[in-house]
Design a protein around this motif. Structure first.
Motif, short mmCIF file in Angstrom:
data_model
loop_
_atom_site.label_atom_id
_atom_site.label_comp_id
_atom_site.label_asym_id
_atom_site.label_seq_id
_atom_site.Cartn_x
_atom_site.Cartn_y
_atom_site.Cartn_z
N PRO A 180 13.27 15.78 -2.74
CA PRO A 180 12.21 16.18 -1.81
C PRO A 180 12.28 15.37 -0.52
O PRO A 180 12.71 14.23 -0.51
CB PRO A 180 10.92 15.87 -2.58
CG PRO A 180 11.30 14.94 -3.67
CD PRO A 180 12.75 15.15 -3.94
N SER A 181 11.85 15.99 0.55
CA SER A 181 11.90 15.31 1.84
C SER A 181 10.76 14.29 1.93
O SER A 181 9.85 14.28 1.12
CB SER A 181 11.76 16.35 2.97
OG SER A 181 10.46 16.93 2.93
N ASN A 182 10.85 13.43 2.94
CA ASN A 182 9.82 12.41 3.14
C ASN A 182 8.46 13.05 3.39
O ASN A 182 7.44 12.53 2.96
CB ASN A 182 10.19 11.50 4.31
CG ASN A 182 11.28 10.50 3.92
OD1 ASN A 182 11.49 10.25 2.74
ND2 ASN A 182 11.95 9.95 4.90
N ARG A 183 8.46 14.16 4.11
CA ARG A 183 7.19 14.83 4.41
C ARG A 183 6.53 15.34 3.13
O ARG A 183 5.33 15.22 2.95
CB ARG A 183 7.44 15.98 5.38
CG ARG A 183 6.18 16.68 5.77
CD ARG A 183 6.42 17.73 6.77
NE ARG A 183 5.13 18.39 7.05
CZ ARG A 183 4.92 19.19 8.03
NH1 ARG A 183 5.88 19.46 8.88
NH2 ARG A 183 3.75 19.74 8.21
N VAL A 187 6.94 14.15 0.11
CA VAL A 187 6.48 12.99 -0.66
C VAL A 187 5.18 12.47 -0.06
O VAL A 187 4.23 12.15 -0.78
CB VAL A 187 7.57 11.89 -0.68
CG1 VAL A 187 7.03 10.62 -1.30
CG2 VAL A 187 8.80 12.38 -1.44
N ARG A 188 5.12 12.38 1.27
CA ARG A 188 3.90 11.89 1.93
C ARG A 188 2.71 12.82 1.66
O ARG A 188 1.61 12.35 1.40
CB ARG A 188 4.13 11.76 3.43
CG ARG A 188 4.99 10.58 3.79
CD ARG A 188 5.10 10.46 5.28
NE ARG A 188 6.04 9.39 5.63
CZ ARG A 188 6.42 9.13 6.85
NH1 ARG A 188 5.97 9.86 7.85
NH2 ARG A 188 7.25 8.16 7.09
N LEU A 189 2.94 14.12 1.73
CA LEU A 189 1.87 15.06 1.46
C LEU A 189 1.39 14.96 0.01
O LEU A 189 0.20 15.04 -0.28
CB LEU A 189 2.32 16.49 1.77
CG LEU A 189 2.37 16.88 3.24
CD1 LEU A 189 2.93 18.29 3.40
CD2 LEU A 189 1.00 16.79 3.88
N GLY A 190 2.32 14.76 -0.89
CA GLY A 190 1.96 14.59 -2.30
C GLY A 190 1.13 13.33 -2.53
O GLY A 190 0.12 13.35 -3.24
N LEU A 191 1.57 12.22 -1.89
CA LEU A 191 0.81 10.98 -2.02
C LEU A 191 -0.57 11.10 -1.37
O LEU A 191 -1.56 10.59 -1.90
CB LEU A 191 1.59 9.82 -1.40
CG LEU A 191 2.84 9.38 -2.17
CD1 LEU A 191 3.60 8.31 -1.40
CD2 LEU A 191 2.48 8.89 -3.55
N LEU A 192 -0.63 11.79 -0.23
CA LEU A 192 -1.90 12.01 0.44
C LEU A 192 -2.84 12.84 -0.44
O LEU A 192 -4.03 12.54 -0.57
CB LEU A 192 -1.69 12.69 1.79
CG LEU A 192 -2.95 12.98 2.60
CD1 LEU A 192 -3.66 11.69 2.96
CD2 LEU A 192 -2.61 13.77 3.85
#
Length: 65
Positions: free
Chosen positions: A4-7, A9-14
């Protein structure tokens, strides 16, 4: 399969952080009911009066029942 892309991963963590934050802010409602105490004293005179009223009612209306 690509990682998965960084975006993503960030959306998932958010999303996890928002869900955790909302879950922690859930209001708690507590309902407490105090016991009710009722003191009743039945007097024999009340019963006699009710019996007499019932007899009078039946005498006035014999087809009631």
């Amino acid at each position: 399969m690509t990682p998965p892309s960084n975006r993503t991963v960030r959306l998932g963590l958010l999303a996890l952080a928002v869900a955790g934050g909302l879950g922690a802010c859930t209001p708690t409602i507590r309902l407490e009911v105090a016991p009710i105490q009722i003191y009743a004293k039945l007097d024999a005179d009340v019963r006699v009066r009710l019996d007499q009223e019932l007899q009078n009612l039946l005498a006035e209306n014999p087809n009631l029942f």
